[in-house]
Design a protein around this motif. Sequence first.
Motif, PDB file in Angstrom:
ATOM      1  N   UNK A  31       0.459  -1.035  -0.146  1.00 26.34           N
ATOM      2  CA  UNK A  31      -0.336  -0.652   0.107  1.00 26.34           C
ATOM      3  C   UNK A  31       0.740   0.983   0.594  1.00 26.34           C
ATOM      4  N   UNK A  32      -0.012   2.040  -0.458  1.00 29.09           N
ATOM      5  CA  UNK A  32       0.641   3.908  -0.362  1.00 29.09           C
ATOM      6  C   UNK A  32      -0.431   4.300   0.999  1.00 29.09           C
ATOM      7  N   UNK A  33       0.522   5.453   1.247  1.00 23.98           N
ATOM      8  CA  UNK A  33       0.029   5.779   2.387  1.00 23.98           C
ATOM      9  C   UNK A  33      -1.420   6.428   1.996  1.00 23.98           C
ATOM     10  N   UNK A  34      -1.132   6.908   0.737  1.00 22.33           N
ATOM     11  CA  UNK A  34      -2.274   7.143  -0.051  1.00 22.33           C
ATOM     12  C   UNK A  34      -3.595   6.055   0.469  1.00 22.33           C
ATOM     13  N   UNK A  35      -3.049   5.558   0.154  1.00 17.89           N
ATOM     14  CA  UNK A  35      -4.337   4.401  -0.364  1.00 17.89           C
ATOM     15  C   UNK A  35      -5.067   3.395   0.781  1.00 17.89           C
ATOM     16  N   UNK A  36      -2.953   4.262   2.098  1.00 20.48           N
ATOM     17  CA  UNK A  36      -3.938   3.815   3.947  1.00 20.48           C
ATOM     18  C   UNK A  36      -4.924   4.224   3.902  1.00 20.48           C
ATOM     19  N   UNK A  37      -4.714   5.711   4.187  1.00 22.72           N
ATOM     20  CA  UNK A  37      -6.015   6.726   4.241  1.00 22.72           C
ATOM     21  C   UNK A  37      -6.822   6.677   3.959  1.00 22.72           C
ATOM     22  N   UNK A  38      -7.148   6.077   2.651  1.00 19.52           N
ATOM     23  CA  UNK A  38      -8.138   5.277   2.183  1.00 19.52           C
ATOM     24  C   UNK A  38      -9.304   5.249   2.728  1.00 19.52           C
ATOM     25  N   UNK A  39      -8.377   4.057   2.391  1.00 17.65           N
ATOM     26  CA  UNK A  39      -8.813   2.513   3.492  1.00 17.65           C
ATOM     27  C   UNK A  39      -9.313   2.660   5.367  1.00 17.65           C
ATOM     28  N   UNK A  40      -8.778   3.491   5.775  1.00 18.83           N
ATOM     29  CA  UNK A  40      -8.730   3.792   6.855  1.00 18.83           C
ATOM     30  C   UNK A  40      -9.650   4.915   7.491  1.00 18.83           C
ATOM     31  N   UNK A  41     -10.374   5.473   6.106  1.00 15.03           N
ATOM     32  CA  UNK A  41     -11.203   6.876   5.944  1.00 15.03           C
ATOM     33  C   UNK A  41     -10.572   7.892   6.693  1.00 15.03           C
ATOM     34  N   UNK A  42      -9.272   8.456   6.175  1.00 16.27           N
ATOM     35  CA  UNK A  42      -8.565   9.289   7.355  1.00 16.27           C
ATOM     36  C   UNK A  42      -7.886  10.476   6.032  1.00 16.27           C
ATOM     37  N   UNK A  43      -7.187  11.166   6.820  1.00  9.85           N
ATOM     38  CA  UNK A  43      -6.696  12.286   5.646  1.00  9.85           C
ATOM     39  C   UNK A  43      -5.580  11.485   5.190  1.00  9.85           C
ATOM     40  N   UNK A  44      -4.882  11.754   4.482  1.00  5.95           N
ATOM     41  CA  UNK A  44      -2.898  10.828   4.017  1.00  5.95           C
ATOM     42  C   UNK A  44      -2.521  12.231   4.483  1.00  5.95           C
ATOM     43  N   UNK A  45      -2.673  13.172   5.303  1.00  6.20           N
ATOM     44  CA  UNK A  45      -1.564  13.794   5.923  1.00  6.20           C
ATOM     45  C   UNK A  45      -1.327  12.577   7.636  1.00  6.20           C
ATOM     46  N   UNK A  46      -2.854  13.127   7.941  1.00 11.15           N
ATOM     47  CA  UNK A  46      -2.306  12.344   9.357  1.00 11.15           C
ATOM     48  C   UNK A  46      -1.574  10.628   9.410  1.00 11.15           C
ATOM     49  N   UNK A  47      -1.685   9.743   8.173  1.00  7.99           N
ATOM     50  CA  UNK A  47      -0.830   8.168   7.696  1.00  7.99           C
ATOM     51  C   UNK A  47       0.394   9.195   7.751  1.00  7.99           C
ATOM     52  N   UNK A  48       0.703  10.410   7.371  1.00  6.85           N
ATOM     53  CA  UNK A  48       2.609  10.898   6.843  1.00  6.85           C
ATOM     54  C   UNK A  48       2.883  11.426   8.439  1.00  6.85           C
ATOM     55  N   UNK A  49       1.735  11.844   9.641  1.00  3.02           N
ATOM     56  CA  UNK A  49       2.154  11.590  11.136  1.00  3.02           C
ATOM     57  C   UNK A  49       2.554  10.832  11.593  1.00  3.02           C
ATOM     58  N   UNK A  50       2.074   9.537  11.632  1.00  2.00           N
ATOM     59  CA  UNK A  50       2.127   8.834  12.412  1.00  2.00           C
ATOM     60  C   UNK A  50       3.291   8.296  11.736  1.00  2.00           C
TER      61      UNK A  50
END
Length: 50
Positions: A31-50
């Motif tokens: 997965x990319x961070x964008x794909x993970x964010x979409x699956x988790x229904x969060x903003x991609x920037x949120x995933x990047x901050x993790x």
Amino acid sequence: MTIAPETQLNLTTSAPERNMRLAEAVVEAGLTYAELAERLQVDPKTVERW
């Protein structure tokens, strides 16, 4: 990689180590961070901050 809901977070590991484990799991899942964010229904920037 699937993490069981009952799996406890090991807070004795450092934040950078936990971040690397997350990054490795994302790559392992193909997965990319964008794909993970979409699956988790969060903003991609949120995933990047993790």
